[in-house]
Structures are given as C-alpha cells and as structure tokens.
Design a protein around this motif. Sequence first.
Motif, PDB file in Angstrom:
ATOM      1  N   ALA A   1      14.888 -15.255 -28.658  1.00  0.00           N
ATOM      2  CA  ALA A   1      13.371 -15.140 -27.937  1.00  0.00           C
ATOM      3  C   ALA A   1      12.915 -13.700 -28.673  1.00  0.00           C
ATOM      4  O   ALA A   1      11.742 -13.400 -28.916  1.00  0.00           O
ATOM      5  N   GLU A   2      14.041 -12.959 -28.166  1.00  0.00           N
ATOM      6  CA  GLU A   2      13.658 -11.404 -29.378  1.00  0.00           C
ATOM      7  C   GLU A   2      13.763 -11.469 -31.125  1.00  0.00           C
ATOM      8  O   GLU A   2      12.482 -11.266 -31.369  1.00  0.00           O
ATOM      9  N   ILE A   3      14.450 -12.656 -31.055  1.00  0.00           N
ATOM     10  CA  ILE A   3      14.099 -12.832 -32.580  1.00  0.00           C
ATOM     11  C   ILE A   3      13.402 -12.859 -32.671  1.00  0.00           C
ATOM     12  O   ILE A   3      12.858 -12.911 -34.246  1.00  0.00           O
ATOM     13  N   LYS A   4      12.807 -14.128 -32.455  1.00  0.00           N
ATOM     14  CA  LYS A   4      11.018 -14.917 -32.285  1.00  0.00           C
ATOM     15  C   LYS A   4       9.990 -13.898 -32.379  1.00  0.00           C
ATOM     16  O   LYS A   4       9.305 -15.211 -32.701  1.00  0.00           O
ATOM     17  N   ILE A   5      10.331 -12.676 -31.493  1.00  0.00           N
ATOM     18  CA  ILE A   5       8.658 -12.533 -31.197  1.00  0.00           C
ATOM     19  C   ILE A   5       8.321 -11.552 -32.974  1.00  0.00           C
ATOM     20  O   ILE A   5       8.842 -11.274 -33.695  1.00  0.00           O
ATOM     21  N   VAL A   6       6.676 -12.154 -33.414  1.00  0.00           N
ATOM     22  CA  VAL A   6       6.470 -11.544 -34.305  1.00  0.00           C
ATOM     23  C   VAL A   6       5.238 -11.102 -34.126  1.00  0.00           C
ATOM     24  O   VAL A   6       4.302 -10.876 -32.829  1.00  0.00           O
ATOM     25  N   TYR A   7       5.509  -9.351 -34.161  1.00  0.00           N
ATOM     26  CA  TYR A   7       4.388  -8.368 -34.493  1.00  0.00           C
ATOM     27  C   TYR A   7       3.591  -8.316 -35.196  1.00  0.00           C
ATOM     28  O   TYR A   7       4.248  -8.872 -36.631  1.00  0.00           O
ATOM     29  N   ASN A   8       2.164  -7.939 -35.135  1.00  0.00           N
ATOM     30  CA  ASN A   8       1.057  -7.927 -35.786  1.00  0.00           C
ATOM     31  C   ASN A   8       1.148  -6.853 -36.330  1.00  0.00           C
ATOM     32  O   ASN A   8       1.172  -6.010 -36.102  1.00  0.00           O
ATOM     33  N   TRP A   9       0.880  -6.603 -37.403  1.00  0.00           N
ATOM     34  CA  TRP A   9       0.597  -5.036 -38.597  1.00  0.00           C
ATOM     35  C   TRP A   9      -0.790  -4.512 -38.689  1.00  0.00           C
ATOM     36  O   TRP A   9      -0.968  -6.379 -40.240  1.00  0.00           O
ATOM     37  N   VAL A  10      -1.578  -4.338 -38.901  1.00  0.00           N
ATOM     38  CA  VAL A  10      -2.606  -3.476 -38.920  1.00  0.00           C
ATOM     39  C   VAL A  10      -2.854  -2.432 -39.869  1.00  0.00           C
ATOM     40  O   VAL A  10      -2.415  -1.258 -39.257  1.00  0.00           O
ATOM     41  N   CYS A  11      -3.508  -1.963 -40.673  1.00  0.00           N
ATOM     42  CA  CYS A  11      -3.590  -0.951 -41.683  1.00  0.00           C
ATOM     43  C   CYS A  11      -4.511  -0.670 -41.232  1.00  0.00           C
ATOM     44  O   CYS A  11      -6.047  -0.886 -41.455  1.00  0.00           O
ATOM     45  N   CYS A  12      -4.826   0.929 -41.357  1.00  0.00           N
ATOM     46  CA  CYS A  12      -6.442   1.979 -40.603  1.00  0.00           C
ATOM     47  C   CYS A  12      -6.939   1.794 -41.690  1.00  0.00           C
ATOM     48  O   CYS A  12      -6.409   2.286 -42.795  1.00  0.00           O
TER      49      CYS A  12
END
Length: 90
Positions: free
Chosen positions: A35-46
Amino acid sequence: TEEKVYKRQVTKIGLAARVIDKEYLERNFTSAELAEIKIVYNWVCCDACNKWRMLPPEADDVDEDQTWECRDNIHDPPRSKCDAPERDEQ
C-alpha cells in the motif's frame, strides 16, 4: 567442510532475500508495504519561484492551465512560501 557448506547456504539465503519477483510483489512485501509503495504523490511547480512542491495523494489535481504558487500549498504549510526550501521525495 561443514563450515563451507553453512557459509554457502547463508550466502544463498541472503541473495534470495534480495531477489524480488516483480510479477508477484505480494511474495516479497506485506500488504501494508505494498500500500505504501503504490501511493502516488503529485508534484507541482510554483509559477513564481519555479520550486517543486509535493502534494499528498488526496489533494485535488492541479489544472495545468491554471497558475499555481507556493501560497496555494495548503497541504504543507512550512512550504507554502517561495522562500521555503524544496523537500525530498521522502
């Protein structure tokens, strides 16, 4: 000779523990680890300072056509200002 056999077996066991079956990940990881491996975080550029900010998986998707600045980062208050450093992926 018995000691040599033991050393070989320990080496084989250690090597086997490092081999991951990519087709059946559940053989190598617990369900919590998966479950931890499959977490996808979103990155955004200011758009103001060009620093990248990590948003949690539950955050709404940011529209690419919309301006986004560090001050819009309500999920990570310490990094909601352009003068705050970028964070590592951890």
